[in-house]
Scaffold this active site. Sequence first.
Site, PDB file in Angstrom:
ATOM      1  N   HIS A  18       0.785  -1.224   0.129  1.00 16.16           N
ATOM      2  CA  HIS A  18       0.006   0.058   0.267  1.00 16.16           C
ATOM      3  C   HIS A  18       0.840   1.250   0.077  1.00 16.16           C
ATOM      4  CE1 HIS A  18       0.836   0.862   4.362  1.00 16.16           C
ATOM      5  NE2 HIS A  18       0.263  -0.558   4.621  1.00 16.16           N
ATOM      6  N   HIS A  21       3.838   1.789   2.251  1.00 14.34           N
ATOM      7  CA  HIS A  21       5.054   0.861   2.016  1.00 14.34           C
ATOM      8  C   HIS A  21       5.922   1.563   0.649  1.00 14.34           C
ATOM      9  CE1 HIS A  21       2.540  -2.700   3.221  1.00 14.34           C
ATOM     10  NE2 HIS A  21       3.356  -2.391   4.205  1.00 14.34           N
ATOM     11  N   CYS A 126      -0.578  -9.819  20.185  1.00 20.75           N
ATOM     12  CA  CYS A 126      -1.601  -8.899  18.948  1.00 20.75           C
ATOM     13  C   CYS A 126      -0.625  -9.507  17.756  1.00 20.75           C
ATOM     14  CB  CYS A 126      -1.222  -7.316  19.140  1.00 20.75           C
ATOM     15  SG  CYS A 126      -2.166  -6.738  17.717  1.00 20.75           S
ATOM     16  N   CYS A 129       0.294  -6.373  15.548  1.00 19.33           N
ATOM     17  CA  CYS A 129       1.711  -5.797  15.758  1.00 19.33           C
ATOM     18  C   CYS A 129       2.699  -7.146  15.553  1.00 19.33           C
ATOM     19  CB  CYS A 129       1.844  -5.188  17.002  1.00 19.33           C
ATOM     20  SG  CYS A 129       0.475  -3.849  17.454  1.00 19.33           S
ATOM     21  N   CYS A 143      -5.763  -4.337  21.388  1.00 22.16           N
ATOM     22  CA  CYS A 143      -4.632  -3.460  21.014  1.00 22.16           C
ATOM     23  C   CYS A 143      -5.315  -2.269  20.414  1.00 22.16           C
ATOM     24  CB  CYS A 143      -3.985  -4.214  20.154  1.00 22.16           C
ATOM     25  SG  CYS A 143      -2.560  -3.384  19.281  1.00 22.16           S
ATOM     26  N   HIS A 146      -4.715  -2.075  16.770  1.00 21.24           N
ATOM     27  CA  HIS A 146      -5.687  -2.916  16.078  1.00 21.24           C
ATOM     28  C   HIS A 146      -6.937  -3.403  16.654  1.00 21.24           C
ATOM     29  CE1 HIS A 146      -1.380  -3.615  14.567  1.00 21.24           C
ATOM     30  NE2 HIS A 146      -1.760  -3.667  13.394  1.00 21.24           N
ATOM     31  N   LYS A 302      -7.660   7.712   9.251  1.00 19.61           N
ATOM     32  CA  LYS A 302      -6.716   6.717   9.386  1.00 19.61           C
ATOM     33  C   LYS A 302      -7.299   5.957   7.972  1.00 19.61           C
ATOM     34  CE  LYS A 302      -5.074   2.911  12.044  1.00 19.61           C
ATOM     35  NZ  LYS A 302      -5.316   1.447  11.829  1.00 19.61           N
ATOM     36  N   LYS A 305      -8.384  -0.277   4.869  1.00 19.26           N
ATOM     37  CA  LYS A 305      -9.366  -1.036   3.823  1.00 19.26           C
ATOM     38  C   LYS A 305     -10.698  -1.185   4.186  1.00 19.26           C
ATOM     39  CE  LYS A 305      -6.469  -3.988   1.359  1.00 19.26           C
ATOM     40  NZ  LYS A 305      -5.920  -5.462   1.011  1.00 19.26           N
TER      41      LYS A 305
HETATM   42  N1  MSP Z   1       7.547  -6.651   8.826  1.00 16.50           N
HETATM   43  C1  MSP Z   1       7.736  -5.322   9.913  1.00 16.50           C
HETATM   44  C2  MSP Z   1       8.897  -4.854   9.519  1.00 16.50           C
HETATM   45  C3  MSP Z   1      10.069  -5.411   9.898  1.00 16.50           C
HETATM   46  S1  MSP Z   1      11.703  -4.723   9.505  1.00 16.50           S
HETATM   47  C4  MSP Z   1      12.845  -5.810  10.212  1.00 16.50           C
HETATM   48  C5  MSP Z   1       6.573  -4.354   9.450  1.00 16.50           C
HETATM   49  N2  MSP Z   1       5.985  -4.872   8.250  1.00 16.50           N
HETATM   50  S2  MSP Z   1       4.734  -3.506   7.845  1.00 16.50           S
HETATM   51  O1  MSP Z   1       4.407  -4.065   6.519  1.00 16.50           O
HETATM   52  O2  MSP Z   1       3.886  -3.325   8.677  1.00 16.50           O
HETATM   53  O3  MSP Z   1       5.610  -2.093   7.369  1.00 16.50           O
HETATM   54  C6  MSP Z   1       5.514  -1.152   8.209  1.00 16.50           C
HETATM   55  C7  MSP Z   1       6.156   0.144   7.305  1.00 16.50           C
HETATM   56  O4  MSP Z   1       5.463   0.329   6.328  1.00 16.50           O
HETATM   57  C8  MSP Z   1       6.282   1.077   8.264  1.00 16.50           C
HETATM   58  O5  MSP Z   1       7.592   1.384   9.115  1.00 16.50           O
HETATM   59  C9  MSP Z   1       6.375   2.267   7.090  1.00 16.50           C
HETATM   60  O6  MSP Z   1       7.892   1.988   6.513  1.00 16.50           O
HETATM   61  C10 MSP Z   1       5.372   1.828   6.073  1.00 16.50           C
HETATM   62  N3  MSP Z   1       4.135   2.310   6.278  1.00 16.50           N
HETATM   63  C11 MSP Z   1       3.028   1.435   6.662  1.00 16.50           C
HETATM   64  N4  MSP Z   1       1.819   1.935   6.824  1.00 16.50           N
HETATM   65  C12 MSP Z   1       2.175   3.419   6.792  1.00 16.50           C
HETATM   66  C13 MSP Z   1       1.493   4.617   6.738  1.00 16.50           C
HETATM   67  N5  MSP Z   1       0.252   4.742   6.950  1.00 16.50           N
HETATM   68  N6  MSP Z   1       2.119   5.833   6.504  1.00 16.50           N
HETATM   69  C14 MSP Z   1       3.482   5.901   6.187  1.00 16.50           C
HETATM   70  N7  MSP Z   1       4.212   4.724   6.377  1.00 16.50           N
HETATM   71  C15 MSP Z   1       3.515   3.535   6.412  1.00 16.50           C
HETATM   72  O7  MSP Z   1       6.358  -3.537  10.309  1.00 16.50           O
END
Ligand code: MSP
Length: 511
Positions: A18, A21, A126, A129, A143, A146, A302, A305
């Site tokens: 999304h 990422h 959770c 997380c 949580c 979530h 926020k 989906k």
């Molecule tokens: N798998 C773990 C990370 C492990 S790293 C050793 C994880 N994955 S995640 O898919 O949840 O990705 C989190 C990251 O996605 C955030 O730190 C950020 O880089 C990005 N984002 C996810 N949602 C976001 C927003 N709503 N806004 C901006 N970035 C965000 O955590």
Amino acid sequence: MQPIYITTPIYYANDVPHIGHAYTTVAADVLARFYRFMGNQVFFVTGTDEHGQKIAQKAASLGKKPQEHVDTIVQTFQSLWELLHISHDYFVRTTSTEHYQTAKTFFSRVRGQGDLYKANYAGYYCSGCEEYKDEQELVKGKCPLHPTLTVDWMEEENYFFRWSRYQELLENLFAEHPDFVQPPHRFREMHNFLKTGIQDIPVSRTTISWGIPVPDEEHHVIYVWFDALINYLTALGWGQDTTNPDSPKFTTFWEKGTIIHLMAKDIVSKHSLLWPAMLASANLSMPSHCFAHGFFTKDGSKISKSTGNTIDPRELCTLYGVDAFRYFFLREFTFGEDGDYSANRFHERYTNDLANDLGNLVSRTTAMVRKYFSGKISATPATQLEVWQTFSWKTWQTRMESLQFRESLDGIWTHINALNTYVDQEKPWALAKAGEQDHLASVLATLVEGLRHSALMLTPFIPTTTARILEQLGFPPASAKITPEQQQWQPVDTEVAAEGSILFPRVEHEP
Ligand code: MSP
């Protein structure tokens, strides 16, 4: 020159990528392209986190095996990175044989240090997380991050990591490196958290099986965060050879390089407090910086989906183009702060900044060179416009090194706007009418030279467009590394393209 190691988080392969990422990954790509442009040796890594309860549950809900599910999802990440022109050097998957090997070497080393012990854990977990939760962290039994999920009560035998043993080491790290966590408000937040005292945590699971088996104790799998953080070593090839774990890339980028971990604020504690302790236990050196950016909301809410207010990166790229996507998010939001997305703002910035300020300036300039000088111009530009005094190559470099992407783009746009004002003031069409050829040539040379500098500075951000700008101006493509000569304000001798295609076509779309 210092080698630079740049990483994004590895994203959970439970669902398609999304906007969040894409944001971190584009920012990391801009940084990687910037350092390559400066001549540094860069290793840039992204990837996917494919274990854990959340993914196992998601696969089960689809009637699929976890491996089958992640294999499908990983392709959607890889194809989005291709679309967005992400220039990573390595894509790490935690289900790869390389990662299994690195994780096992690492786990065995930490266990060998006496930093792992077995105990029974009883508490909440959770899966959103992928984290253990204290009862006092829950809000109405859920949580807070979530609220749609239920937390699971868990009682199982685990390996615990002696995280508490590294309290003092972490305090020293924070005391000696005030730029270890950035921006500064995140540093303070982590520092305050550290002062409350670090507790040991479970780092293996026995009630789930989707994970990397603990060496010699295969009914345990390594806890997903412990597994995931190690990816940063896998990508460098550390631990593949158990007798000689330090691979050449590890020596270059981890031991001798600057290590920059990018992420959002949600996972900065894992990177700045847990990861350094794990590394210290394995007798490996510390990362240089953890940079945490903010979170997006959309129109004040926020992004989720279930409420249907997601932002689809592919749709935006189809509508406005990849470079507009790369540009917008880094220009609109201060890197490090939260930001609220609005489709109107995207449309406005596309139309005003890209199509009008930049695109029109390129097309007007080249059209005038064609009209008044048959496409060839050889002249000395006026002295640099005044904005160069406030935003120079040096300022650009400092801002890029500090991950101030917005401020860097703001500076580049002061150049572009100054060039636009200059056209209006100098009125080349009037000079042509009055037959003032020398003055006219100098004015157009100023525009060409100003655009050349702007395009070079924009290269890490919008590389496809800047290649087209340079081509239209009759210059060779930006070299892999910028030279001091290219940064000089210099006489112009060029033949512009016979016909310029429109850089940012009008998008007729009601946002
Ligand atoms: N798998 C773990 C990370 C492990 S790293 C050793 C994880 N994955 S995640 O898919 O949840 O990705 C989190 C990251 O996605 C955030 O730190 C950020 O880089 C990005 N984002 C996810 N949602 C976001 C927003 N709503 N806004 C901006 N970035 C965000 O955590």
